[in-house]
Enzyme design. Structure first.
Site, PDB file in Angstrom:
ATOM      1  CB  SER A 146       9.291  -3.481  21.525  1.00  0.00           C
ATOM      2  OG  SER A 146       8.905  -2.225  20.699  1.00  0.00           O
ATOM      3  CG  ASP A 148       7.207   1.384  19.105  1.00  0.00           C
ATOM      4  OD1 ASP A 148       6.086   1.780  19.119  1.00  0.00           O
ATOM      5  OD2 ASP A 148       8.068   1.892  19.896  1.00  0.00           O
ATOM      6  CG  HIS A 280       1.027   5.740  27.367  1.00  0.00           C
ATOM      7  ND1 HIS A 280       1.638   7.170  26.861  1.00  0.00           N
ATOM      8  CD2 HIS A 280       2.330   5.325  27.630  1.00  0.00           C
ATOM      9  CE1 HIS A 280       2.687   7.177  26.826  1.00  0.00           C
ATOM     10  NE2 HIS A 280       3.145   5.956  27.507  1.00  0.00           N
ATOM     11  NE  ARG A 283       4.107   2.260  25.686  1.00  0.00           N
ATOM     12  CZ  ARG A 283       5.304   1.870  25.076  1.00  0.00           C
ATOM     13  NH1 ARG A 283       5.160   0.585  24.833  1.00  0.00           N
ATOM     14  NH2 ARG A 283       5.981   2.523  24.424  1.00  0.00           N
ATOM     15  CG  ASN A 513     -10.253 -27.680   8.099  1.00  0.00           C
ATOM     16  OD1 ASN A 513     -10.338 -26.440   7.786  1.00  0.00           O
ATOM     17  ND2 ASN A 513     -11.263 -28.754   7.877  1.00  0.00           N
ATOM     18  NE  ARG A 547     -19.548 -22.773  39.579  1.00  0.00           N
ATOM     19  CZ  ARG A 547     -20.512 -21.983  39.489  1.00  0.00           C
ATOM     20  NH1 ARG A 547     -20.602 -21.014  39.017  1.00  0.00           N
ATOM     21  NH2 ARG A 547     -21.473 -22.438  40.711  1.00  0.00           N
ATOM     22  NE  ARG A 636     -23.043 -23.535  37.038  1.00  0.00           N
ATOM     23  CZ  ARG A 636     -23.113 -24.377  38.471  1.00  0.00           C
ATOM     24  NH1 ARG A 636     -22.819 -25.545  38.438  1.00  0.00           N
ATOM     25  NH2 ARG A 636     -23.603 -23.723  39.395  1.00  0.00           N
TER      26      ARG A 636
END
Length: 762
Positions: A146, A148, A280, A283, A513, A547, A636
């Site tokens: 949710s 909210d 919206h 969302r 850390n 790849r 890569r």
């Protein structure tokens, strides 16, 4: 659940890839979800429609790939009978429901009726007696999805952090235009019955005012609001920001709309005012790193709860308390959530705030301090200095802002030290005012300037400047250098009495850390930067196919960023110093990727912490993968570098920095008073130099002398790190056949006594 929330798919991903989870287990988003059957297919909703999903592609996707809806049929017993038949026919006796309180209430009702539903189905011939016997009980575990964050019992629901990311992106964009035109902006965010999104947004952007349903303003709020906006403008600000939850009301239950506020500001102050209703957009989009990791952790915990369940085990909900996964009785949480709404409807707003839980109350108290209380006319007579030490980290400025403003509210004289310990030695110290830090919350880097220099060689100069500027307490915001520097200051107390002042460290480093804290300010922003970059890189590989990308992350010897980004981005491997690896492990990973290229997902992602191994460098791993994968995939490499330290802080880091700053000032104020004798401050005990850290469920102050034993100084990491226990999840999600240590799974707790425990007074 009724509306989809980002991060849901990561839980489904966990269920799919967890090896050995073929125990009649199903996953439901709201009342129209899905389950994995014994053939590996998925059933969507309560129908027999088969859909194929590909788990490795799930984590970056928003919403839910298995669908979600408010199912009216399920409200009637006839609909629940059909649902029961579907589960029995597929041998499902364990169900994980991802949704809000409505979905979870329905799930609990479903479980309570299970025996009766089976009996009716046997009578009508819907199922056989043998099938009913095999499915005689139904275990249910809930996870709260949710945006909210309106479900009691958990600090954060899945989807909330992502919604905050969308909101803050828009607020930051609006801020620039508001400053240019000297405008007032009224922003309406979602939250019909819960003001969490509005409250955290207000904290994260330094809003002038926020309206939330749990705590309506006083009857004279119109005058107070106009006075507040005028003060902000008179202080030199060129804009005003007002945040409104869509369910905002006054003390008498009358709605307060964004248009009402605009009309008030224009009519009384004549300010150029605009209204933006986000709707919206909150969302949508890609889930944040926090939501992906939270959903993965909760998904694993949900599976463990189901596997451990018995017919006598009550339905539970998997929740987050601080940094700890907990299990709570489902209906206790649902009842308390309903109690909040009842309390608001009856005008018992203080009770509503308490029922929301400790985290919500703490956020509200910090906001009220920063937004509604002004420095007193009577001063405390104490001077507190604040400084940044180490490498820059997003969120440092938010922590400084909160420290300065809360310090001024306590009546202290606040000093800003530029350029760390070096600046303190060279006298780069100035008094800092309320308005000077006004717009700092959303700024990345360090406005004060920060250096890695340690204080030991400057003890004489630092001592002289402590006397010169009359410093009674020092708050140090920084990374491992802040910790080691503070240790040096404590050691120096034996020779320099001036160093006998209270010291407080707030951990702030992308590496995460610093011993004594599960999280450091800045780590979440860096994690999102890496995760977003990995998403883009994987997308580029979608076209070329076959790849593999090798990506080097920061962190020194700490593998937090590599591990958590690997989990959030769906990496195939993450090499870190804390988990030694050999050439055989590298070869096994290559072989795993070769097999993966035979599937529909023809790409790979490998993360490497910059100091994981001095011989197996990024170039070495790249060359090895290139050679061994020749003819199957090409490689890569990317070294992300200092982009991980930059950028605007995430909502988490802004809020975390703000709360840490406020709590540090409250502690140091008490410690200064405790150590005050005849107008002089003398702090020489172990507990007068502390680090403020998040430990499991709460923020705690720990003497740094005690943390010394918990630290590997050679490699600049804590000896024990909580996140290492999550490493197996990363490997399981990458489809490695390994075992998961379940010795530390959560136990069922009770909610009622938890939510009424207040935070320490700020």
């Amino acid at each position: 659940m009724g509306e989809m929330d980002r991060g849901m798919d990561t839980e489904v991903d966990t269920g799919v890839d967890g090896h050995g989870v073929d125990t009649g287990m199903g996953w439901v988003d709201g009342h129209r979800g899905g389950h994995k059957d014994r053939m590996g297919g998925w059933t969507q909703g309560w129908t027999d429609t088969r859909t194929a999903i590909h788990p490795p592609a799930i984590p970056p996707q928003g919403g839910t790939v298995i669908g979600s809806a408010r199912c009216q049929d399920f409200r009637a017993r006839e609909g629940r009978l059909r649902a029961a038949r579907n589960l029995v026919k597929r041998g499902i006796t364990n169900l994980c429901v991802i949704g809000g309180d409505g979905s979870l209430t329905g799930a609990d009702t479903f479980r309570a009726e299970w025996g009766g539903l089976l009996a009716d189905l046997v009578k009508t011939g819907g199922i056989t007696a043998e099938e009913a016997q095999r499915s005689s009980h139904l275990n249910i575990v809930g996870m709260v999805g949710s945006i909210d964050n309106d479900f009691c019992g958990t600090d954060m629901t899945i989807g909330t952090d992502s919604a905050l990311h969308r909101i803050i992106e828009i607020v930051d964009a609006i801020t620039t235009t508001a400053q240019s035109h000297q405008r007032t902006f009224v922003l309406e965010v979602m939250g019909r019955h819960c003001g969490y999104l509005a409250l955290i947004t207000a904290l994260a952007c330094g809003a002038d005012w926020v309206f939330i349903p749990e705590s309506p303003p006083e009857d004279d709020w119109e005058e107070h609001l106009c006075r507040r906006l005028t003060e902000t403008r008179d202080g030199g600000s060129r804009l005003n920001i007002i945040i409104v939850a869509e369910g905002a009301i006054d003390k008498h239950g009358k709605p307060i709309t964004s248009d009402d506020i605009k009309t008030l500001v224009v009519k009384r102050l004549g300010y150029d005012t605009r209204v933006t209703i986000l709707g919206h957009v909150q969302r949508g989009g890609t889930p944040s790193a926090f939501d992906r990791i939270l959903a993965s952790r909760m998904g694993v915990e949900a599976v463990m709860a189901l596997l451990e369940g018995t017919p006598e085990t009550p339905a539970c909900v998997v929740s987050l308390s601080g940094n700890q996964a907990v299990r709570l009785p489902l209906m206790e949480c649902v009842q308390v959530t309903k109690d909040v709404t009842t309390a608001m409807n009856e005008g018992r707003f203080e009770d509503a705030l308490k029922l929301r839980g400790r985290s919500f109350q703490n956020n509200w108290n910090v906001y009220k301090l920063l937004a509604h209380i002004r420095p007193p006319a009577t001063k405390s007579g104490y001077t507190v200095a604040v400084m940044n030490v180490g490498a820059p980290a997003a969120g440092m400025n938010a922590a400084v802002r909160a420290t300065v403003r809360i310090g001024l509210i306590h009546g202290h004289r606040m000093l800003a030290v530029h350029d760390g310990f070096e600046g303190l030695a060279f006298g780069l110290v100035e008094e800092i005012s309320w308005n000077a830090v006004g717009s700092w919350t959303g700024l990345g880097g360090s406005k004060l300037g920060t250096k890695r220099t340690l204080p030991k060689k400057y003890f004489e100069e630092i001592s002289a400047n402590i006397i010169k500027f009359g410093i009674h307490g020092l708050i140090i915001i920084g990374g491992f250098e802040a910790f080691t520097g503070c240790l040096e200051l404590v050691e120096g107390r034996a020779r320099f009495e001036e160093l006998c002042i209270p010291l407080c460290i707030i951990p702030a480093t992308v590496s995460n850390n610093v011993p004594g804290s599960d999280f450091s300010i800045g780590a979440d922003t860096a994690l999102n930067t890496i995760t977003n970059t990995c998403d883009l890189i994987k997308q580029s590989a979608a076209g070329t196919k076959r790849r593999v990308f090798i990506i080097e992350t920061m962190g020194g010897f700490c593998g937090y960023l590599a591990t958590m980004a690997g989990m959030a981005a769906g990496a195939d491997a993450a090499y870190i110093y804390e988990e030694p690896f050999t050439s055989r492990d590298l070869q096994a990973n290559v072989d795993h990727l070769i097999e993966k290229m035979k599937t529909t997902v023809k790409r790979g992602l490998v993360l490497r912490n910059e100091c994981c191994n001095e011989n197996y460098t990024t170039d070495f791993i790249y060359n090895l993968y290139s050679e061994e994968g020749k003819g199957v995939f090409d490689c890569r490499k990317n070294v992300l570098g200092h982009m991980q330290q930059g950028g605007s802080p995430t909502p988490f880091d802004r809020n975390f920095g703000t709360k840490m700053g406020a709590k540090a000032v409250a502690w140091i104020t008490g410690k200064i008073r405790e150590c005050s004798r005849h107008g002089r401050i003398f702090a020489n005990t172990a507990d007068s130099a502390c680090l403020l850290g998040m430990r499991k469920r709460s923020l705690v102050f720990q003497p740094i002398a005690e943390l010394r034993q918990q630290t590997d100084f050679e490699h600049r990491i804590p000896k024990e790190q909580w996140w290492l226990r999550l490493r197996p999840i990363l490997k399981i999600l990458a489809k490695y056949n390994i075992e998961l240590d379940t010795s530390e799974t959560a136990h069922l707790e009770h909610l009622t006594h938890k939510v009424l425990v207040p935070e320490a007074t700020l």
